[in-house]
Design an enzyme around this catalytic site. Structure first.
Site, PDB file in Angstrom:
ATOM      1  N   ASN A  54       1.011  -1.144  -0.040  1.00 54.33           N
ATOM      2  CA  ASN A  54      -0.032   0.185  -0.001  1.00 54.33           C
ATOM      3  C   ASN A  54       0.880   1.302   0.046  1.00 54.33           C
ATOM      4  OD1 ASN A  54       0.906  -0.507   2.670  1.00 54.33           O
ATOM      5  ND2 ASN A  54      -0.828   1.178   3.284  1.00 54.33           N
ATOM      6  N   SER A 335      10.039  -1.798   4.622  1.00 51.49           N
ATOM      7  CA  SER A 335       8.714  -1.965   4.219  1.00 51.49           C
ATOM      8  C   SER A 335       8.213  -0.827   3.444  1.00 51.49           C
ATOM      9  CB  SER A 335       7.978  -1.791   5.531  1.00 51.49           C
ATOM     10  OG  SER A 335       8.210  -0.503   6.203  1.00 51.49           O
ATOM     11  N   GLN A 339       5.924   1.587  -2.097  1.00 52.81           N
ATOM     12  CA  GLN A 339       5.718   2.800  -2.211  1.00 52.81           C
ATOM     13  C   GLN A 339       6.646   3.886  -2.760  1.00 52.81           C
ATOM     14  OE1 GLN A 339       4.395   2.803   1.915  1.00 52.81           O
ATOM     15  NE2 GLN A 339       5.728   4.600   2.161  1.00 52.81           N
TER      16      GLN A 339
END
EC number: 1.4.3.3
Length: 368
Positions: A54, A335, A339
């Site tokens: 995401n 992480s 993105q």
């Protein structure tokens, strides 16, 4: 066009694939060399298939101006992909503890549609939060989409475990190092700052369309990330330096209970039993102490010239056999790999262009 310039991209995670695609579109001859390929969706030695994928920035402009640039570029790219089905819009919610950055430094408030602070009634006691429109992709399918786009442009893939940069440079004019945690052990890179951050998640079936990131209780962070196809990633954990790839049943229960409190729509009847669990996931985020490494480096091959038969000859003979090459690094995204992927790949392509234009045997390093 750069059709005669052969670039080997080492690694086929989202960073390697994005970099390879931009390079292929610029006309380079691209060959992807990797132990794990995009179709290896169950490989735990491969970070990209396990990501929530995401778009949720964590850095402030002060902490990470370069990362913010990468994220803005990726956001714009994913918006373009929404009509194709490879990316989807979500309503995003973030909740913070009062001692976190909270609403400070949220540079993305001018990028994401419908950004606004949350009222206290929508936050746990003592917490603050924001809501905005954001995006996600289906991690395994997105990587496979990038691979198909590469193949259309004539890029080639080879499954191979590389233990030394010398193997990667065989037949290559330049190598892009997108090896993630592999940077820790590949001879010629040997970056001991590379480290895993263990993440355990639960993949569930749900029509949920709200992305929720909740760190209001620092002892028990949780997140809910819907992705295209009616699947939702529920997490999670953040185990720095933890290489354990086994599923912890107690963690599963904590994740499901916390995520159910955050958004009851992940369950068909509002209970844990009503959550349709598809799979339990454990992956290792490819982090790096000091942050992502995106830079060009000149190195001399062979790597260990003291063991080379040439070392027995005259200095001029050794020099004639040695060669200086360019290595472009792109790893350590933890992480934030998805993105930041497109923006980081654009910087990689710029470094590759500069290397072919400017490096003519002089040892130098260029950093973006």
């Amino acid at each position: 066009m750069h059709s005669q310039k052969r670039v080997v991209v080492l690694g086929s995670g989202v960073i390697g694939l994005s970099s390879a695609l931009i390079l292929a579109r610029k006309g380079y001859s691209v060959h992807i060399l990797a132990r794990d390929l995009p179709e290896d969706v169950s490989s735990q030695t491969f970070a990209s298939p396990w990501a929530g994928a995401n778009w949720t920035p964590f850095m402030t402009l002060t902490d990470g101006p370069r990362q913010a640039k990468w994220e803005e570029s990726t956001f714009k790219k994913w918006v373009e992909l929404v009509p194709t089905g490879h990316a989807m819009w979500l309503k995003g919610t973030r909740r913070f503890a009062q001692n976190e950055d909270g609403l400070l430094g949220h540079w993305y408030k001018d990028i994401t549609p419908n950004y606004r602070p949350l009222p206290s009634s929508e936050c746990p006691p003592g917490a603050i939060g924001v809501t905005y429109d954001t995006l996600s992709v289906h991690a395994p399918k997105y990587c496979q989409y990038l691979a198909r786009e590469l193949q259309k442009l004539g890029a080639t893939f080879e499954r191979r475990t590389v233990t030394s940069l010398e193997q990667a440079f065989d037949g290559a004019d330049l190598v892009v190092n997108a090896t993630g945690l592999g940077a820790k052990s590949i001879a010629g890179i040997d970056d001991q700052a590379a480290e895993p951050i263990r993440g355990q998640t639960v993949l569930v079936k749900s029509p949920c369309k709200r992305c929720t990131m909740d760190s209001s209780d620092p002892a028990s962070p949780a997140y809910i990330i819907p992705r295209p196809g009616g699947e939702v990633i529920c997490g999670g954990t953040y185990g720095v330096g933890d290489w354990d790839l086994s599923v912890n049943p107690e963690t599963v229960q904590r994740i499901l209970k916390h995520c159910l409190r955050l958004d009851p729509t992940i369950s068909s009847d509002g209970t844990i039993e009503g959550i349709e669990v598809l799979r339990h996931n454990v992956g290792l985020r490819p982090a790096r102490r000091g942050g992502p490494r995106v830079e060009a480096e000149r190195i001399v091959l062979p790597l260990d010239r003291t063991k080379s038969p040439l070392s027995l000859g005259r200095g001029s003979a050794r020099a004639a056999k040695e060669k200086e090459v360019t290595l472009v690094h792109a790893y350590g995204f933890s992480s934030a790999g998805y993105q930041q992927s497109w923006g980081a790949a654009e910087d990689v392509a710029q470094l590759v262009d500069e290397a072919f234009q400017r490096y003519h045997g002089a040892a130098r390093e260029s950093k973006l």
